[in-house]
Design a protein around this motif. Structure first.
Motif, PDB file in Angstrom:
ATOM      1  N   LEU A   1      26.388  84.288  63.423  1.00 59.62           N
ATOM      2  CA  LEU A   1      27.641  83.836  64.004  1.00 59.62           C
ATOM      3  C   LEU A   1      28.028  82.459  63.445  1.00 59.62           C
ATOM      4  O   LEU A   1      29.188  82.224  63.102  1.00 59.62           O
ATOM      5  CB  LEU A   1      27.521  83.762  65.530  1.00 59.62           C
ATOM      6  N   PHE A   2      27.051  81.573  63.324  1.00 59.19           N
ATOM      7  CA  PHE A   2      27.333  80.255  62.742  1.00 59.19           C
ATOM      8  C   PHE A   2      27.729  80.378  61.266  1.00 59.19           C
ATOM      9  O   PHE A   2      28.601  79.655  60.789  1.00 59.19           O
ATOM     10  CB  PHE A   2      26.122  79.324  62.885  1.00 59.19           C
ATOM     11  N   GLY A   3      27.113  81.284  60.558  1.00 58.17           N
ATOM     12  CA  GLY A   3      27.454  81.511  59.142  1.00 58.17           C
ATOM     13  C   GLY A   3      28.871  82.018  58.992  1.00 58.17           C
ATOM     14  O   GLY A   3      29.625  81.583  58.115  1.00 58.17           O
ATOM     15  N   VAL A   4      29.244  82.963  59.880  1.00 60.11           N
ATOM     16  CA  VAL A   4      30.596  83.513  59.831  1.00 60.11           C
ATOM     17  C   VAL A   4      31.604  82.441  60.209  1.00 60.11           C
ATOM     18  O   VAL A   4      32.660  82.305  59.573  1.00 60.11           O
ATOM     19  CB  VAL A   4      30.714  84.747  60.754  1.00 60.11           C
ATOM     20  N   LEU A   5      31.307  81.655  61.241  1.00 60.74           N
ATOM     21  CA  LEU A   5      32.210  80.585  61.655  1.00 60.74           C
ATOM     22  C   LEU A   5      32.366  79.525  60.551  1.00 60.74           C
ATOM     23  O   LEU A   5      33.469  79.038  60.300  1.00 60.74           O
ATOM     24  CB  LEU A   5      31.730  79.933  62.943  1.00 60.74           C
ATOM     25  N   ALA A   6      31.282  79.204  59.890  1.00 56.07           N
ATOM     26  CA  ALA A   6      31.338  78.224  58.793  1.00 56.07           C
ATOM     27  C   ALA A   6      32.177  78.769  57.645  1.00 56.07           C
ATOM     28  O   ALA A   6      33.003  78.047  57.058  1.00 56.07           O
ATOM     29  CB  ALA A   6      29.933  77.881  58.320  1.00 56.07           C
TER      30      ALA A   6
END
Length: 112
Positions: A4-9
């Motif tokens: 999720l953090f990777g997608v948000l970044a």
């Protein structure tokens, strides 16, 4: 959670690119122009140095020849005065033929 953090970044970076694409393009263009300018200047400097080296070699050869001719002059050798180009011998027969004074005489000589 990590995905999720990777997608948000990734979405955040994509949003920044889409929002500031003109500034990013300008910065990339300036950097590429600067790199081209540095490459061009270095090429010009290299050509200048090559020409300077050739000029130095030519002047060194000229100085060496002048020194040799000076030594010949001090020894009394006529090459020290005239170098590689001695004067023509006035008593020698001319090697070139004389042209006739008129065009008619020239044509007659050609026909013979």
């Amino acid at each position: 959670m990590r995905n999720l953090f990777g997608v948000l970044a990734a979405l955040m970076v994509l949003g920044l690119i889409l929002n500031y694409w003109a500034i990013i393009l300008l910065v990339v263009g300036v950097v590429l122009a600067g790199m081209g300018l540095v490459a061009g200047i270095s090429k010009l400097w290299e050509q200048y140095r090559d020409q300077a080296d050739k000029r130095h070699a030519r002047y060194s050869a000229l100085a060496a020849r002048a020194e040799t001719e000076h030594q010949w002059y001090l020894e009394g050798d006529p090459r020290g005065i005239y170098g590689a180009y001695p004067p023509a011998d006035p008593d020698a027969t001319p090697t070139s033929r004389q042209l006739p004074p008129t065009m008619k005489q020239w044509r007659e000589q050609r026909r013979q």
